[in-house]
Design a protein around this motif. Structure first.
Motif, short mmCIF file in Angstrom:
data_model
loop_
_atom_site.label_atom_id
_atom_site.label_comp_id
_atom_site.label_asym_id
_atom_site.label_seq_id
_atom_site.Cartn_x
_atom_site.Cartn_y
_atom_site.Cartn_z
N VAL A 191 29.38 37.37 42.64
CA VAL A 191 29.07 38.54 41.82
C VAL A 191 27.83 38.29 40.99
CG1 VAL A 191 30.51 37.81 39.86
CG2 VAL A 191 30.04 40.26 40.22
N SER A 192 27.06 39.35 40.77
CA SER A 192 25.90 39.27 39.89
C SER A 192 25.85 40.52 39.03
CB SER A 192 24.61 39.12 40.70
OG SER A 192 23.51 38.96 39.85
N GLY A 193 25.43 41.64 39.62
CA GLY A 193 25.28 42.87 38.85
C GLY A 193 26.57 43.41 38.26
N GLY A 194 27.69 43.10 38.89
CA GLY A 194 28.98 43.63 38.44
C GLY A 194 29.47 43.06 37.12
N VAL A 195 28.77 42.01 36.63
CA VAL A 195 29.17 41.43 35.33
C VAL A 195 27.97 41.39 34.38
CG1 VAL A 195 31.11 40.10 36.24
CG2 VAL A 195 28.81 39.08 36.27
N ILE A 207 32.61 39.00 32.65
CA ILE A 207 32.82 37.77 33.41
C ILE A 207 34.28 37.37 33.33
CG2 ILE A 207 32.39 35.28 33.40
CD1 ILE A 207 29.49 35.86 32.72
N ARG A 208 34.85 37.38 32.15
CA ARG A 208 36.26 36.99 32.00
C ARG A 208 37.18 37.96 32.73
NH1 ARG A 208 34.13 35.23 26.84
NH2 ARG A 208 34.38 37.32 25.97
N GLN A 209 36.88 39.25 32.65
CA GLN A 209 37.70 40.23 33.35
C GLN A 209 37.58 40.08 34.86
OE1 GLN A 209 36.23 43.93 31.72
NE2 GLN A 209 37.59 43.85 29.95
N PHE A 210 36.40 39.72 35.33
CA PHE A 210 36.20 39.50 36.77
C PHE A 210 37.05 38.32 37.23
CE2 PHE A 210 34.11 37.89 40.56
CZ PHE A 210 33.81 39.05 41.26
N GLN A 212 39.76 37.25 35.93
CA GLN A 212 41.16 37.69 35.92
C GLN A 212 41.46 38.52 37.17
OE1 GLN A 212 41.38 39.77 32.18
NE2 GLN A 212 41.26 37.87 30.97
N GLY A 213 40.50 39.34 37.58
CA GLY A 213 40.67 40.12 38.81
C GLY A 213 40.78 39.25 40.03
N VAL A 214 40.00 38.16 40.07
CA VAL A 214 40.08 37.22 41.19
C VAL A 214 41.47 36.61 41.24
CG1 VAL A 214 39.22 35.03 42.10
CG2 VAL A 214 37.61 36.71 41.17
N GLN A 215 42.01 36.26 40.09
CA GLN A 215 43.35 35.68 40.05
C GLN A 215 44.40 36.67 40.55
OE1 GLN A 215 44.14 32.48 39.31
NE2 GLN A 215 41.93 32.14 39.23
#
Length: 217
Positions: A191-195, A207-210, A212-215
């Motif tokens: 990911v780049s633009g999404g965070v 970044i932290r929410q992303f 968490q989404g991966v988890q």
């Protein structure tokens, strides 16, 4: 590779020390530095060296290059410690193999998913040339990655994903990454633009929410 393995995460296009620190603290497996001058996320060798001072052990550093020559890549490697090369241009399998041999670095090839392309055949050609992984990104007529657009995840080559480390990129956000992982079962997400707050400037909450989404995925 099996689906039981955790999905790895790379945060790309980092330009600030505090963003690297956030990505590492949030649990990113790798960070990406862009060595492609036209990109708004490009970093100089001096900036890259400063960013690496806060990268902790076991976090890999990928250098993103677009149609760079062996000499240009070697000039960066002489001053910046990169673990893996991410080749994001029109490099052929032969050119990628030559870069890998000349630099002694593993490499990943980024491929834009075009509706009329035989992605399976393309992937197989680069794997045969020595790719350590293949990154699948959304296609854009001008941009080389960082498009903010997704591609049709139904076209994901599931069969190849059992034997080749496939990395999902393109338009990923904290809101869609869990669904993307559940649908494609990638080796990793990028990911780049999404965070970002703006190009090259990361949003630490995103970044932290992303992550968490991966988890969840």
């Amino acid at each position: 590779m099996t689906d039981k393995l955790p999905v790895r995460t790379k945060i790309c296009g980092l330009t600030r020390v505090k963003d690297v620190q956030c990505a590492v603290a949030a649990g990113a497996d790798a960070i990406g530095l862009v060595f492609y001058a036209p990109s708004p996320r490009a970093v100089s060798i001096e900036k890259a060296r400063s960013l690496l001072t806060v990268v902790t052990p076991f976090v890999q550093v990928a250098g993103l290059f677009v149609n760079a020559t062996v000499s240009e890549i070697q000039q960066v490697l002489a001053q910046v410690s990169l673990d893996i090369l991410q080749l994001h241009g029109d490099e052929t399998p032969i050119q990628c193999a030559e870069i890998g041999q000349a630099t002694g670095r593993r490499w990943i090839k980024a491929l834009a998913v075009k509706p009329d392309s035989n992605m399976t055949q393309l992937i197989e050609h680069y794997v045969a040339a020595g790719a350590s992984g293949i990154l699948l990104d959304a296609w854009h007529p001008q941009l080389k990655g960082g498009t903010g657009q997704t591609f049709d995840w139904n076209s994901w080559p599931q069969a190849l994903g059992q034997t080749v480390p496939l990395i999902l990129a393109g338009g990923l956000t904290p809101d869609n990454v869990a669904d993307a992982i559940a649908q494609t079962h990638p080796y990793a997400v990028d990911v780049s633009g999404g965070v970002e707050q703006e190009k090259g400037i990361k949003d630490h909450q995103l970044i932290r929410q992303f992550m968490q989404g991966v988890q969840r995925g």
